[in-house]
Scaffold this active site. Structure first.
Site, short mmCIF file in Angstrom:
data_model
loop_
_atom_site.label_atom_id
_atom_site.label_comp_id
_atom_site.label_asym_id
_atom_site.label_seq_id
_atom_site.Cartn_x
_atom_site.Cartn_y
_atom_site.Cartn_z
N ARG A 53 -5.28 31.08 57.94
CA ARG A 53 -6.09 31.44 56.40
C ARG A 53 -7.10 32.57 56.73
O ARG A 53 -7.62 32.83 57.78
CB ARG A 53 -6.75 30.33 55.87
CG ARG A 53 -7.86 29.79 56.82
CD ARG A 53 -8.60 28.54 56.18
NE ARG A 53 -9.15 28.70 55.04
CZ ARG A 53 -9.48 27.61 54.11
NH1 ARG A 53 -9.76 26.26 54.58
NH2 ARG A 53 -10.12 27.84 52.85
N ASP A 55 -10.25 34.95 54.66
CA ASP A 55 -10.91 34.82 53.62
C ASP A 55 -10.77 35.92 52.40
O ASP A 55 -10.01 36.90 52.30
CB ASP A 55 -12.52 35.14 53.95
CG ASP A 55 -13.06 33.96 54.77
OD1 ASP A 55 -12.43 32.82 55.13
OD2 ASP A 55 -13.76 34.08 55.89
N TYR A 116 -7.17 40.64 65.50
CA TYR A 116 -7.89 41.10 64.36
C TYR A 116 -8.57 42.64 64.66
O TYR A 116 -8.56 42.90 66.03
CB TYR A 116 -8.94 40.25 64.01
CG TYR A 116 -8.81 39.09 63.27
CD1 TYR A 116 -8.70 38.98 61.68
CD2 TYR A 116 -8.42 38.00 63.91
CE1 TYR A 116 -8.34 37.85 60.96
CE2 TYR A 116 -8.26 36.80 63.24
CZ TYR A 116 -8.11 36.60 61.79
OH TYR A 116 -7.72 35.56 61.09
N ARG A 201 -16.43 38.28 61.47
CA ARG A 201 -17.44 38.79 60.85
C ARG A 201 -18.65 38.79 61.31
O ARG A 201 -19.66 39.67 61.29
CB ARG A 201 -17.05 38.51 59.34
CG ARG A 201 -15.79 39.03 58.75
CD ARG A 201 -15.42 38.39 57.41
NE ARG A 201 -16.60 38.55 56.49
CZ ARG A 201 -16.72 38.05 55.15
NH1 ARG A 201 -15.77 36.98 55.06
NH2 ARG A 201 -17.55 38.15 54.43
#
Length: 262
Positions: A53, A55, A116, A201
């Site tokens: 998932r 965000d 990422y 993050r």
């Protein structure tokens, strides 16, 4: 009606206008748009299951989902699949491939590695507003990379997990963590077998604090060892985050290549 067949679908999306990948009761998600297009194309209700998932506002240059169909996927449908699906989808979601897989293949649980990128730029640029974070301060990238290297020495990343997240475990195997300078910007590359919610993050926010001189590189050790989100830096904006690669223990070939080899 034929026996149900399972397929992997590879896509990419710009997350600016979506509340993440997964269905939301009162907001638009990427999964909702994809399921609608697939259901219209196959003439049956399709429910995808994603590799993870993302965000709200996070992007994906590579994302996989699997789904099952009970109707026949005829040769004629195969030839027009990509063109038809992409015509049904919004401009900011693009399907790249469809792959026929074993009935037990699982887009989420079979993934063995995820990567990422987080993008930062230093001067106002209207073309990067929704794909990179503007940081007008000078950052010590050398110190940030020293701190990033420490991430590979740890397994428990609870300190970077969103508060009250219901995780079975906070253990992650990070195999890459480094900043790379790209012109007038920098990009953080991180790879692991799995990620906790908001983990990237929060890590970037902690590393940027180090880059600004608020802490030395070794500070990240005390953050990780505290296992407390309160000790890590603030979560950086979602706009700069991209899911870029998902790896599986088997080869995921485009469906047209499979057909050629059969």
């Amino acid at each position: 009606m034929c026996k149900k067949q399972r397929f992997f679908i590879e896509l990419s999306y710009h997350g600016q206008h979506y509340h993440g990948w997964q269905y939301q009761p009162n907001a638009i998600a990427v999964q909702e748009k994809l399921d609608q297009a697939l259901s219209n194309f196959f003439g049956e209700k399709i429910e995808t299951l994603g590799c993870g998932r993302t965000d709200t506002g996070v992007h994906a240059t590579q994302f996989f989902a699997h789904f099952d169909i009970a109707t026949e996927f005829s040769e004629q449908k195969q030839k027009r699949f990509l063109k038809s699906i992409n015509a049904m989808l919004p401009y900011d979601i693009a399907v790249k491939h469809i792959v026929k897989v074993h009935e037990d293949a699982h887009a989420r649980f079979d993934a063995i590695k995820r990567s990422y990128e987080y993008h930062i730029h230093f001067h106002k640029n209207p073309f990067k507003t929704h794909t990179s974070w503007l940081v007008p301060d000078l950052l010590d990238i050398t110190e940030m990379n020293k701190a990033a290297a420490y991430l590979l020495e740890y397994k428990d990343f609870g300190a970077f997990c969103k508060a009250n997240a219901a995780n079975f475990t906070n253990i992650c195997d990070v195999s890459r963590a480094e900043w790379i300078k790209e012109g007038n910007a920098i990009v953080f590359h991180i790879t692991a077998n799995r990620f906790l919610r908001n983990m990237v993050r929060a890590i970037v926010g902690t590393l940027v604090d180090i880059g600004k001189g608020k802490h030395r590189a070794q500070h990240i050790r005390s953050v990780i060892e505290s296992k407390s989100r309160a000790h890590a830096g603030a979560s950086v904006p979602a706009c700069g985050l991209f899911l870029t690669e998902i790896s599986y223990p088997y080869i995921v070939k485009p469906f047209e290549e499979i057909l050629d080899n059969e």
